[in-house]
Each structure stands twice: as C-alpha cells, then as structure tokens.
Design an enzyme around this catalytic site. Sequence first.
Site, PDB file in Angstrom:
ATOM      1  N   ASP A 179      -4.380  35.469 -88.661  1.00 51.02           N
ATOM      2  CA  ASP A 179      -5.114  35.502 -87.416  1.00 51.02           C
ATOM      3  C   ASP A 179      -4.454  36.618 -86.591  1.00 51.02           C
ATOM      4  O   ASP A 179      -3.333  37.004 -86.872  1.00 51.02           O
ATOM      5  CB  ASP A 179      -4.979  34.150 -86.718  1.00 51.02           C
ATOM      6  CG  ASP A 179      -5.497  34.178 -85.307  1.00 51.02           C
ATOM      7  OD1 ASP A 179      -6.621  34.679 -85.132  1.00 51.02           O
ATOM      8  OD2 ASP A 179      -4.793  33.723 -84.398  1.00 51.02           O
ATOM      9  N   ASP A 204      -8.243  28.293 -85.213  1.00 50.99           N
ATOM     10  CA  ASP A 204      -7.739  28.464 -86.570  1.00 50.99           C
ATOM     11  C   ASP A 204      -7.532  27.134 -87.274  1.00 50.99           C
ATOM     12  O   ASP A 204      -7.332  27.105 -88.487  1.00 50.99           O
ATOM     13  CB  ASP A 204      -6.393  29.196 -86.549  1.00 50.99           C
ATOM     14  CG  ASP A 204      -6.529  30.617 -86.067  1.00 50.99           C
ATOM     15  OD1 ASP A 204      -7.487  31.276 -86.519  1.00 50.99           O
ATOM     16  OD2 ASP A 204      -5.725  31.058 -85.253  1.00 50.99           O
ATOM     17  N   CYS A 254      21.895  20.654 -76.309  1.00 47.80           N
ATOM     18  CA  CYS A 254      23.337  20.461 -76.226  1.00 47.80           C
ATOM     19  C   CYS A 254      23.661  19.284 -75.316  1.00 47.80           C
ATOM     20  O   CYS A 254      22.792  18.694 -74.704  1.00 47.80           O
ATOM     21  CB  CYS A 254      24.017  21.725 -75.725  1.00 47.80           C
ATOM     22  SG  CYS A 254      23.543  22.128 -74.042  1.00 47.80           S
ATOM     23  N   CYS A 299      22.460  19.502 -71.844  1.00 52.71           N
ATOM     24  CA  CYS A 299      21.040  19.194 -71.680  1.00 52.71           C
ATOM     25  C   CYS A 299      20.852  17.686 -71.561  1.00 52.71           C
ATOM     26  O   CYS A 299      20.119  17.201 -70.705  1.00 52.71           O
ATOM     27  CB  CYS A 299      20.240  19.696 -72.878  1.00 52.71           C
ATOM     28  SG  CYS A 299      20.392  21.453 -73.188  1.00 52.71           S
ATOM     29  N   ASP A 317      -2.688  30.532 -85.374  1.00 52.33           N
ATOM     30  CA  ASP A 317      -2.075  29.694 -84.346  1.00 52.33           C
ATOM     31  C   ASP A 317      -3.071  28.979 -83.450  1.00 52.33           C
ATOM     32  O   ASP A 317      -2.744  27.980 -82.857  1.00 52.33           O
ATOM     33  CB  ASP A 317      -1.169  30.547 -83.461  1.00 52.33           C
ATOM     34  CG  ASP A 317      -1.963  31.407 -82.516  1.00 52.33           C
ATOM     35  OD1 ASP A 317      -2.959  31.995 -82.970  1.00 52.33           O
ATOM     36  OD2 ASP A 317      -1.607  31.487 -81.338  1.00 52.33           O
TER      37      ASP A 317
END
Lengths: 53, 762
Positions: free
Chosen positions: B445, B626, B46, B49, B622
């Site tokens: 996974d 993997d 935003c 930020c 993840d």
Amino acid sequence: MDSLIFLVPLALLIGVVALVIFLWSLRSGQYEDLDGAAERILLDEDEDRGPGA
Amino acid sequence: MSCCAAGAADAARPIDAVSNEELLLASRDLGDGLRQVDLAVPDMHCADCIRKIERGLAGLPGVTHARVNLSTRRASVKWRGEVPPLIETLAGLGYASHLYDTTEAASDPQLTRLIRALAVAGFSSMNIMLLSVSVWSGADAETRQAFHWISALLAIPALFYSGLVFFRSAWSALKHGRTNMDVPISIGISLAFGISVYDTFQNGAHAYFDAATSLVFFLLIGRTLDHLMREKARQAVSGLVRLAPRGATVLHADGSRDYLPVAEIEPGMVLLVAAGDRVPVDGTILSGASELDCSVVSGESLPQPVEAGSVLKAGMLNLTGGLVVTATARAEDSFLAEMVRLMEAAEGGKARYRRLADRASQLYSPVVHATAFLTLIGWIAATGDWHRSISIAIAVLIITCPCALGLAVPIVQVVAARRLFENGVMVKDGSAMERLAEIDTVAFDKTGTLTRGQLKLVDDERIEPTDAAIAAAMAASSNHPASRAIAARFGVGDVTFARLTEIPGRGIEAELDGQTYRLGRADWALTNPGEWQGAVLSRDGKLLAPFFFTDELRPDAREAVSALRQAGLETLILSGDRAEAVQATAAELGIPNFTASALPADKVFRVEALAAAGRKTLMVGDGLNDAPVLTAAHVSMAPASAADIGRNAADFVFLRDSLKAVPLAHHVSMEAGRLIRQNFGLAIVYNLIALPIAIAGWVTPLIAALAMSLSSILVVANALRLKAGNGKGEAKSSAAVKTRPTEAAERDVRQTPVAQGQPWTA
C-alpha cells in the site's frame, strides 16, 4: 536398601513441595507481568504497593 | 529515568479522543458501584513509567485501584462514581492511551492448564527417570521391584492429568471419524502404561513408565509453545473492530442530546461529530465545515475539506470543526462493517492453508499405526507369545514418537518469532512464517506503508525565523496534519496572540500587535492570491511565507524494495490514492507495477487475480481500506502505526519505522522453513534407524529413553541454530539501523507532487 526406605520418599517429598510451590505461584498470578516485576524492583516500597493497598 | 516522557509526550495528541460516555460504555460493572476499565498504554516501558502512571491515575477522585501490567502494556483502573479523566490524565503525563475491550481481556485458562500439565509431567518424568537410572545400572530384583511400584505411582498423575490433553484431542478427532497425531500418542502412552503395570505385578524386568511419562513431557513442551504462538493471533483478533466509536451524540428534534451506543443509531438521526472524533456511521453533512482525515478509509494522503452536503464514511476522522451529520446507514451497513464483511469473505489464502505439522501428521499417523499393527501380527505369527508381541508393538509406537512434529516445528517457530521480535517484528501465528516463506510477490500500500503517512515540511530554510515562530504558535492550536507538521518543525515559541480562531475548512486567524495573521489556504489568506497555491502565512492579506509539504518515504523504503527484488520477488503497489501521487512513489522506488485509486474491493480483486494465476502474495498495508486485502492475501504485514483493524488483519506487525522489516521477516521465515525441513529430515533418519531396532524387538526401556531424549535434543539444538547462526548479522543490521535514519531521512525527502498542487486548508 534400608537407607532407600526413607531417602526415596524424602526425595519425592521435596519434589512434590517444589511442584506445589510452582503451581501456587502460577495460580497467584506471579507470571502475569514478568517485565513489570523486573522493573518494579527499582521502585520504592511504598510506591510499589500501589493505591489502596 | 526520564527516558520515556520526552518522546512519548509528542505521541500523546488529543486526537482520537475518547469521551467519558465511551469510557463508561467500555467499562465493566463490578457491582457495588465499582467499575473497571482497561487502557492500553503502548508507550510505557520502564519503572518510572509504572510509577508515574499508577500514581497519576490513583490520584484521581473516585479511583480505588490502578495497576499497570508492563508485559501487556496495559493499565487497569477501578473507580466509583463519576468517570475520572483517565485518558486526559495519561495524555498530561505524556502517554497516549486507548480503550481496551475488558470483556476479552480475561487471562487464558487453556495456557494455565497446559503449564500446569507440563509441571506435573515434568515432576513425574524426572523422578521416574531418576529411579530408572538405578534400575538400568543393575539394581537387585527387590529394589527394582520397589522402584517400579514407585514409578507406577508417579506415572499416574502424568498420565491421567497431563496426558488428558492428548486423550481429549485424540478422542474428539476419532469422534469425527478422523485421526490426528494425538491418536498414536494416546494409544502408545496408555498401552505402555498398561503393560508396565501388568509387568510390575508379574515381577517383570522391564517397565516403560519412564518412556511413557517423558514422552508426555516432551510433547507437552511442544504443545505449550504451539499454543503460545496461536494464542497471540487469537488475542490480536479479539481487540478488533474497536476502531469504530462505541457511541455517538444524537441531537433530537426538541434540541435534547443523548449519547447512544452505535448499534442503536438509525438512519435519519441527527448526530454531532466533534473535532477529533471518528465518524460513527455513514452519513451526509447537514451543517458545519471541517477537514477529514480519510487516510485509513481511502488511503488518501491529504486531509479532505468537507462542507454541508458532503458524504461521510464511518471511520473517517474529523479534524478541525464540529459537524452536524444525518445518518444514512445503520452501523451494520456502514463502511466499517462493510470492511469486516469483505474481510470475512476474503479469508482466502489463510483458511485454505494447512499447517506443515498438520499435513505431516496426516501422513504420520496411518504409517505408525500400520507399522505397529503389522509388527504385532508378525511377532504373534512368528512366536505366538502375546505378551512379548504386544510389548514390541508398544515399543514401536513409543520409539516413533512424533517429537520432530510435536516439538521441532513449534520450537523453530518460537525461536524465529523471538528473533523477529528483537528486530521489531511481531508474528501473530506460526503458520504465517510458513506462508511467508512461500511468497513470490510483494504488494505494498502507499500511504502509511511506503510513506510515513505524515506531512513533513520541505524547503523550509527560506522562511524567516520571526515568521516561523508566528506560524508555529498559530499551528500549535490546531489538529490539522499540516499545522502539526509546522509546529513540529519550528517548535512552539512564546508568542501570545490577542485573538486566535480556527476557521474550519480555511485555516487559522490570529491577531498580534493590531495586525491580522492568517495561516491557511492561499485563496483565503491572501487578498491577492495570484499564482500562490497551497498553504501560506499572511499578514493583513500580504504573503509572508509559503509552505510546501511532502509525504516522505518510510526510512529504508528503497533498500527494502531492492532487497526484496534481489530475493527474486516481484513488487507492486496497490493504493487508494490518486494516480499522480502513486506514480511518483512508484517511480522513486523503481516499482514498475502500480494500481491507483483502488477501492478496498479492487485491491482484494487484484490479489485474488494473482492467486488465481498461481501467485502467492505478501500484502503490506496499513489502512482500514487495506484490511480486506490483508485478509485475502496469502500472508500480510502491517506497520504498528496502522489502523487497529488493519493491524489485526495482518499476520506480521512491524514496530519500527524502517521498512527493512519486510525483507528481514521474509529472510527469517525462509530460514525457519529450512530448519523445519531439516528437522523433518532428522526425524526421518532417526526413524529409519530406530524403527528396525524396535521391530526386531531389541528395544529395552534404556534404549527407548536414550533414543527419545537424543532425538528431541537434536531437533531442539538444530532449531536454536537459527539464533546462534545469525547473531552477527543481527548486530550488523541493528547498527545499520542506528546510523541510517538521519541519512536516509535526508535522502528520502523528495518533493513529490502529492502536496504541492493540493489546496491546503488549515
């Protein structure tokens, strides 16, 4: 026919101007951060300029 | 506007810290002592930020420029002199950030070129169409002639600037002895332009400038959308291999220290790995003790205690204590590099897959060429009128414009990608959706995918508030996952200790009011551990409170698995974790098939075995371990919390916690596939009607323009149905997501044996 002689070029000229403006805005990076531009409108002027500007 | 800070502060942990040397290595020299570095700040969203980040960074000494790009979630900083504490400042503001490879961050010239070409083609075709309308409605010969000349003039940039995109691609295909969709397009538009110029000279009644330019315009829209979809994939890959640290501190025999780039580290060198750093290359520990987070490397859900003599793999995260390590392999022989090699070798399903549009165009070009050529021969044989025959052959080429291929497929994919994005799923590549629609097996996974991969305290109501406050205050000082879980559960109070030390491999010791508190593994914290295992809080060696942890399931894991099963897909688990832990999760989710303790290569082997049996697998994972299997699978998906390398290897990335993203992505892909097939059907029907008219020689510029625009509008409208048709379903599912988490979280917290039997070390 007479009116066409200047109306058609005029219409084309306006089209070319619009095209040039679009290409300029593209080149100057106005589409780089669309989300940011939408949010920055909420910031005050001096803050928006960012540092060093 | 403080919407962001509270939530984000939690994410900004000093883990994965980037050292100044690393920042310097990643930065780009702009000359004149000015250096630039790009930081990815994923949590900004935003105006507040933007303001906080830009102000915060610009206020640092030496910084000359700080600019945030909200669309790409990046901050670009330029500075002179000393490296400013950028990451620390951002962390202080509540934003987690990491380095972004500046060399790859350049803007995309190809896209700019396409958009420019599109603008020019749009300008030309619209103005020509404007003039054409008056020609069609019966302008007198003189005006018609003037308008044809203006049209010819306007068509030149559309053809030679915008059309160049197609000419180039057609030429490179022809050079390699192949033909692609662009060959008939190029021939069609250049011949149409040529014959129209000839007719204009000859004062002819018909000119096809409008058809030629609007064809270029429509096809360029499709080409640009297609490029957007592909470019996302390319960008994602370019940030790859950044999980590896850029350098490491080398300890020389004479006691001096050097920060060397990772590529210059030789086996035998002695390295310092501070707490919070990733292990740069494979090695063995010379001295020191700590816990390592191996989850991205092995899928192990709990931190592993290590001591002198333990073997380390590159990419493991050092959690609690500094280590002195002897390197045993160069960077290119280390675990991370091995993963990259495995990934390259595994490029199976994806590389072999040919995109639907490519397959269709393989059929399309020869058919169109042959039809146009036969029409030409036929008309010459029948009438002997060359000019008329060529005009009709061109009309055939133009009217069969592959709009359905060139426009309909990318637009369906863009609409589908948009819908997925609204539901928190990012697609890297259009072909990924085509592949996802084909799957029959889903492999998960475990750690970090089916589960959150974060420890969570369970059975914590029994703990006395005073004990809890002390434990939380002690835990707050540590980076250990279990400490974080305790600190997160009880919050940090205002307990001030006289002394607080973390003993790597054991726990935290603190002194308060003359008494010694210990938070850590039972056999260290208690004088008389007895039956107690796992983590405890003790005072002067006496038990105050035991802690139990679990790796809780991801929200909606059960619903997601059963939705996939209902869709007729087989599910299985491929995990690197221990068998008991995997079995517990499998049993809980009702997944019958699982493989535990699988090495990265084993996972690839399993998926390839399935592929050999004719199965098409979606891999959801993840970890770093993997990454190869994500590459090997027919299509793959990773949560946003995944290791960079895994996220980059995956075709889909889901941003929200809920595992429902998996069935959703599958559903949307199936629907997109259905719409694409429908669009092909529409195109075929259109050609069946239009082609005989064209071959018969009845096509005037007006009919060509109408037919082309109509067919394009039809396929685009059909593609947009994907969005409209599912508006209600979407609203419902997002409402479901909103009410779900608390309820689901409560239900999903089951004590799996993962955490309890394991010696916890804080």
